[in-house]
Write an enzyme that holds these catalytic residues in place. Structure first.
Site, PDB file in Angstrom:
ATOM      1  N   GLU A   1       0.507  -3.470  -0.193  1.00 56.27           N
ATOM      2  CA  GLU A   1      -0.370  -4.374   0.574  1.00 56.27           C
ATOM      3  C   GLU A   1      -0.521  -3.857   1.991  1.00 56.27           C
ATOM      4  O   GLU A   1      -1.601  -3.864   2.576  1.00 56.27           O
ATOM      5  CB  GLU A   1       0.212  -5.801   0.578  1.00 56.27           C
ATOM      6  N   GLU A   2       0.593  -3.388   2.555  1.00 54.62           N
ATOM      7  CA  GLU A   2       0.585  -2.961   3.958  1.00 54.62           C
ATOM      8  C   GLU A   2      -0.243  -1.692   4.178  1.00 54.62           C
ATOM      9  O   GLU A   2      -0.519  -1.311   5.300  1.00 54.62           O
ATOM     10  CB  GLU A   2       2.021  -2.764   4.468  1.00 54.62           C
TER      11      GLU A   2
ATOM     12  N   ASP B   1       1.233 -15.326   1.440  1.00 55.54           N
ATOM     13  CA  ASP B   1       1.632 -14.341   2.457  1.00 55.54           C
ATOM     14  C   ASP B   1       1.884 -15.072   3.774  1.00 55.54           C
ATOM     15  O   ASP B   1       1.595 -16.255   3.901  1.00 55.54           O
ATOM     16  CB  ASP B   1       0.533 -13.269   2.608  1.00 55.54           C
TER      17      ASP B   1
HETATM   18 CO    CO Z   1       2.220  -7.370   6.787  1.00 57.74          CO
HETATM   19 ZN    ZN Z   2       2.030  -9.583   4.397  1.00 59.36          ZN
END
Ligand code: CO
Ligand code: ZN
Length: 329
Positions: A194-195, A217
């Site tokens: 995701e990052e 998140d």
């Molecule tokens: Co993040």
């Molecule tokens: Zn995140």
């Protein structure tokens, strides 16, 4: 829940190393789901079968970190960020590598302006090696690590590294364990990378082709001194995301979230995040488009080793996910 969060935040899982956390998660939820699949990107997909529409939940297992690019003659390591790290945040933090090695980040002090204009290219990691030969025995080019950050309870809050997004993972795991009844066909995805730009979620959504999706998140808050106004407070309840830079919530999902909170007395706040994105950004534009929403956990100091969340907000996030599933899509 707190113990689980402590264990999960203290694991070292920089992007690309997500399979390291898979056995732990499988062991936590194996009695509550029907089958697991690990896909080529490192997403762990847990399937809880149901008759109705397909619903995908997603929280990312990776955290921001570093990857080694070059080893200096004197044994110091150069690196490039894995995800959104800033040089000032990284300076003098401790790094734990996936292979167990440790080090500290410091900087090349060229002149008085270096510290003011600090860039990640001014930084190096000291692993205690006296030469490049010695360093190469400990770390290879391409080895990855993450910043360490002790898990502490502070009033009704938690301070730790990697609350982004182990807090979301814990909320999702708690929901999985709490569901009493469900009619939908449920896919819980512990997403990868995701990052690095929502990569895992994109692939998982294309594989699952859900009818609806919800990401879990962290989001920033507007309750610390600063210029940017944001109507999210730590301790103000779970945040229902309406917009961030990656997506706009589908009205159906947003309204479902609000109705579920109202009906079950779950404390909530409405969120518009001006800069930042999360997995729902990739999921909602997968396939022919997926009505999506995002359950956010208010978090201070995101992407630092001292992120802070409120325990009740985390419980509200888990409860919202649970009750949405029990209500049905
Ligand atoms: Co993040
Ligand atoms: Zn995140």
């Amino acid at each position: 829940m707190i113990k689980l969060l402590e264990t999960m935040t203290q694991m070292t899982v920089p992007s690309g190393n997500e399979t390291l956390i898979h056995d732990f998660i499988k062991n936590e939820i194996k009695d509550y789901v029907d089958e697991f699949e690990t896909d080529p990107l490192g997403n762990l997909i847990a399937h809880k079968k149901g008759e109705g529409k397909k619903v995908m939940f997603a929280s990312h297992t990776d955290e921001i970190g570093v990857i080694i690019t070059y080893i200096e003659e004197n044994g110091m390591l150069r690196f490039t960020p894995l995800g959104g790290i800033n040089a000032h945040y990284a300076l003098h933090q401790r790094v734990k590598f996936v292979n167990g090695a440790v080090g500290v980040v410091s900087f090349e002090n060229k002149d008085d302006s270096t510290i003011k204009n600090l860039k990640t290219s001014d930084l190096f990691i000291d692993i205690g090696a006296k030469s490049s030969e010695e360093a190469e025995k400990i770390i290879k080019i391409g080895d990855a690590g993450a910043f360490s950050g002790e898990f502490l309870q502070c009033a009704n809050n938690i301070i730790s590294k990697a609350l982004d997004d182990r807090a979301g993972c814990v909320a999702m795991i708690t929901a999985i364990k709490s569901i009493k009844e469900h009619k939908n066909d449920l896919y819980f995805v512990f997403t990868a990378s995701e990052e690095l730009g929502l990569r895992g979620a994109k692939v998982a959504a294309n594989r699952i082709m859900p009818d609806f999706a919800v990401a879990l998140d962290v989001t920033r808050t507007g309750d610390v001194p600063g210029k940017l106004k944001m109507a999210i407070k730590l301790g103000g309840g779970v945040a229902i995301k309406i917009k961030d830079s990656s997506f706009i919530a589908h009205p159906y999902i947003k309204n479902l979230m609000i109705n579920v909170c109202e009906k079950n007395n779950i404390k909530y706040q409405l969120e518009v995040l001006e800069a930042g994105g999360t997995d729902s950004g990739a999921i909602h534009i997968s396939g022919g488009g997926v009505p999506s929403g995002c359950i956010s956990i208010p978090t201070r100091y995101i992407h630092s080793p001292s992120e802070m969340i409120n325990i009740d907000d985390l419980k509200c996030a888990a409860l919202l996910a649970t009750k949405m599933i029990e209500t049905g899509f």
